[in-house]
Scaffold this motif. Structure first.
Motif, short mmCIF file in Angstrom:
data_model
loop_
_atom_site.label_atom_id
_atom_site.label_comp_id
_atom_site.label_asym_id
_atom_site.label_seq_id
_atom_site.Cartn_x
_atom_site.Cartn_y
_atom_site.Cartn_z
N ALA A 1 27.83 39.21 -69.09
CA ALA A 1 27.09 38.01 -69.48
C ALA A 1 26.60 36.53 -69.35
CB ALA A 1 27.27 38.06 -71.42
N ARG A 2 27.54 36.07 -68.27
CA ARG A 2 28.53 34.95 -68.24
C ARG A 2 26.91 34.52 -67.86
NH1 ARG A 2 32.72 32.56 -70.55
NH2 ARG A 2 32.40 30.81 -67.95
N PRO A 3 26.75 33.46 -68.49
CA PRO A 3 24.84 32.07 -67.74
C PRO A 3 25.02 31.44 -66.57
CG PRO A 3 26.40 30.96 -69.40
CD PRO A 3 27.00 32.61 -69.21
N GLU A 4 26.28 31.49 -66.05
CA GLU A 4 26.45 31.22 -64.98
C GLU A 4 25.91 31.57 -63.66
OE1 GLU A 4 30.57 31.45 -65.73
OE2 GLU A 4 29.02 31.05 -67.08
N ILE A 5 26.20 33.10 -63.76
CA ILE A 5 25.67 33.78 -63.20
C ILE A 5 24.43 34.87 -63.25
CG2 ILE A 5 27.87 34.04 -62.10
CD1 ILE A 5 28.11 36.95 -63.57
N PHE A 6 23.55 34.11 -63.72
CA PHE A 6 22.19 34.72 -64.04
C PHE A 6 21.28 35.91 -63.13
CE2 PHE A 6 20.29 30.79 -63.24
CZ PHE A 6 19.58 30.94 -62.46
N PRO A 7 21.77 34.93 -61.72
CA PRO A 7 20.47 35.94 -61.06
C PRO A 7 20.79 38.15 -60.62
CG PRO A 7 21.68 33.76 -59.96
CD PRO A 7 22.27 33.74 -61.31
N TYR B 1 31.01 21.92 -57.56
CA TYR B 1 30.63 21.48 -58.67
C TYR B 1 30.18 22.16 -59.74
CZ TYR B 1 29.55 19.98 -53.76
OH TYR B 1 29.23 18.64 -52.88
N PRO B 2 30.51 21.69 -60.69
CA PRO B 2 30.88 21.28 -62.40
C PRO B 2 29.36 20.91 -62.49
CG PRO B 2 32.50 20.66 -61.87
CD PRO B 2 32.06 20.82 -60.40
N PHE B 3 28.22 20.03 -62.11
CA PHE B 3 26.73 20.38 -62.67
C PHE B 3 26.39 21.12 -61.82
CE2 PHE B 3 22.95 17.95 -61.97
CZ PHE B 3 22.78 17.10 -62.42
N PHE B 4 26.67 21.83 -61.13
CA PHE B 4 25.57 23.17 -60.31
C PHE B 4 25.93 24.25 -61.06
CE2 PHE B 4 25.08 26.58 -58.15
CZ PHE B 4 23.52 26.05 -57.86
N ALA B 5 27.08 23.80 -61.93
CA ALA B 5 27.72 25.78 -62.66
C ALA B 5 26.91 25.15 -64.24
CB ALA B 5 29.09 25.44 -62.92
N LYS B 6 26.56 23.87 -64.13
CA LYS B 6 26.29 23.48 -65.88
C LYS B 6 24.92 23.47 -66.05
CE LYS B 6 27.95 22.41 -68.98
NZ LYS B 6 28.94 23.24 -70.23
N VAL B 7 24.05 23.41 -64.92
CA VAL B 7 22.45 23.33 -64.95
C VAL B 7 22.55 24.54 -64.30
CG1 VAL B 7 20.12 23.45 -63.38
CG2 VAL B 7 22.10 21.40 -63.63
N ALA B 8 22.95 26.15 -63.55
CA ALA B 8 23.37 27.11 -63.47
C ALA B 8 23.48 27.82 -65.48
CB ALA B 8 24.03 27.94 -63.49
N GLU B 9 24.40 27.47 -65.99
CA GLU B 9 24.67 28.21 -66.70
C GLU B 9 23.44 27.70 -68.16
OE1 GLU B 9 27.48 26.35 -70.80
OE2 GLU B 9 28.02 25.96 -68.78
N ILE B 10 22.76 26.58 -68.02
CA ILE B 10 21.95 26.24 -69.17
C ILE B 10 20.41 27.09 -68.97
CG2 ILE B 10 20.22 24.41 -69.75
CD1 ILE B 10 22.71 22.62 -69.47
N VAL B 11 19.94 26.67 -67.42
CA VAL B 11 19.14 28.09 -67.48
C VAL B 11 19.60 29.51 -67.82
CG1 VAL B 11 17.64 28.61 -64.95
CG2 VAL B 11 18.38 26.34 -65.53
N THR C 1 11.06 22.61 -67.54
CA THR C 1 12.43 21.82 -66.37
C THR C 1 12.74 21.26 -67.55
OG1 THR C 1 11.06 20.74 -65.69
CG2 THR C 1 11.80 22.40 -64.15
N ALA C 2 11.65 20.53 -68.55
CA ALA C 2 12.19 19.53 -69.28
C ALA C 2 13.53 20.20 -70.54
CB ALA C 2 10.92 19.76 -70.66
N GLU C 3 13.57 21.48 -71.54
CA GLU C 3 14.56 22.06 -71.83
C GLU C 3 15.91 21.94 -70.79
OE1 GLU C 3 13.15 25.46 -74.34
OE2 GLU C 3 12.90 25.52 -72.13
N VAL C 4 16.38 22.16 -69.68
CA VAL C 4 17.51 21.95 -68.96
C VAL C 4 17.38 20.46 -69.16
CG1 VAL C 4 18.24 22.61 -66.88
CG2 VAL C 4 16.51 24.17 -67.34
N HIS C 5 16.48 19.45 -68.24
CA HIS C 5 16.40 18.13 -68.09
C HIS C 5 17.36 18.02 -69.48
CE1 HIS C 5 15.45 16.81 -64.57
NE2 HIS C 5 13.95 17.80 -64.41
N ARG C 6 17.14 17.89 -70.95
CA ARG C 6 16.98 17.34 -71.49
C ARG C 6 18.93 17.80 -72.08
NH1 ARG C 6 13.48 19.23 -74.88
NH2 ARG C 6 13.71 21.41 -75.74
N ARG C 7 19.03 19.23 -71.84
CA ARG C 7 20.63 19.63 -72.54
C ARG C 7 21.69 18.53 -71.31
NH1 ARG C 7 16.89 22.57 -74.61
NH2 ARG C 7 17.98 23.64 -76.13
N MET C 8 20.81 18.83 -69.98
CA MET C 8 21.84 17.93 -69.75
C MET C 8 22.20 16.92 -69.58
SD MET C 8 22.92 20.22 -67.05
CE MET C 8 23.50 19.38 -65.96
#
Length: 238
Positions: free
Chosen positions: A199-205, A98-108, A120-127
């Motif tokens: 440092a890939r942001p989509e695997i931040f956890p 899911y690219p959508f999931f990946a993009k949320v993960a990247e932004i967070v 969450t407002a910052e995440v919503h704005r960028r999405m």
């Protein structure tokens, strides 16, 4: 003609226990009926259950043909490594499916990289900048964030407005590290510099650990090469 907004796909809140049970079904440790019992208990009607099953199917039960090898590799790890977390494996499958999931993960990941939290407002704005100012974008972003929190990968404040990173999980064992690198390459769709993997942001956890060069070079399906600028580049052989 206006460009079509990217499809969302990941449109349901997915509890970790459901994802784990779907993985167990694929592994042969549980039956579909066991998963159905969990979903029946949590859903008010057949339509809601069907939509959740669709997401679980794409993650584990019926992944896309091109992602079958990755899912099978995850199953092998789940069978051979009792300590492996279903949340880690499901996160990997989610960002490639899911690219959508990946993009949320990247932004967070990007927003929390400096101070450890964001709103969450910052995440919503960028999405919304990517997927458009539509109710579906906001609602499905919340679904992803709620899922991440349920998987214990992200903390949310009691009012849901603040997102906070947890301590990164060290991915234990070279086989699992190689699988996650394979996930990163699949999600990116291109080779990546060895030094930027961690440092890939989509695997931040997660933390990939040390000696990545050796881990990659000892793989049968990853390749390590050097470009004209002297950078070590990781690519997939499959």
């Amino acid at each position: 003609m206006r460009p079509t907004a990217p499809k969302i796909g990941f449109d349901r809140f997915i509890r970790l226990e459901w994802a784990k049970k779907a993985l167990e079904v694929r592994t042969g440790l549980a039956e579909l009926d066991d998963l159905d019992v969990l979903l029946d208990e949590a859903h008010s009607g057949p339509s809601a259950k069907k939509k959740t099953r669709t997401v679980l199917n794409r993650l584990w039960l019926e992944p896309r043909k091109d992602l079958e090898p990755l899912a099978e590799h995850a199953v092998e790890l789940f069978q051979s490594m009792p300590s492996v977390s279903p949340a880690t494996l499901t996160w990997g499958m989610a960002i490639v499916t899911y690219p959508f999931f990946a993009k949320v993960a990247e932004i967070v990941g990007r927003l929390t990289s400096l101070q450890g939290d964001c709103t969450t407002a910052e995440v919503h704005r960028r999405m919304a900048e990517i997927y458009g100012e539509r109710e579906g974008t906001r609602r499905m972003t919340n679904m992803v964030l709620q899922s991440m929190s349920d998987w214990a990968m992200l903390d949310r404040s009691s009012n849901g407005k603040i997102l906070t990173r947890k301590n990164a999980i060290l991915i234990d064992g070279p086989d699992l590290v190689r699988w996650m690198i394979r996930v990163i390459l699949e999600a990116a769709g291109r080779p990546i510099k060895l030094g930027s993997l961690e440092a890939r942001p989509e695997i931040f956890p997660f933390e990939l650990g040390e000696n990545l060069g050796f881990v990659v070079s000892s793989s049968t399906y990853l390749e390590l090469a050097t470009d004209s600028a002297g950078n070590q580049i990781v690519s997939s052989k499959v």
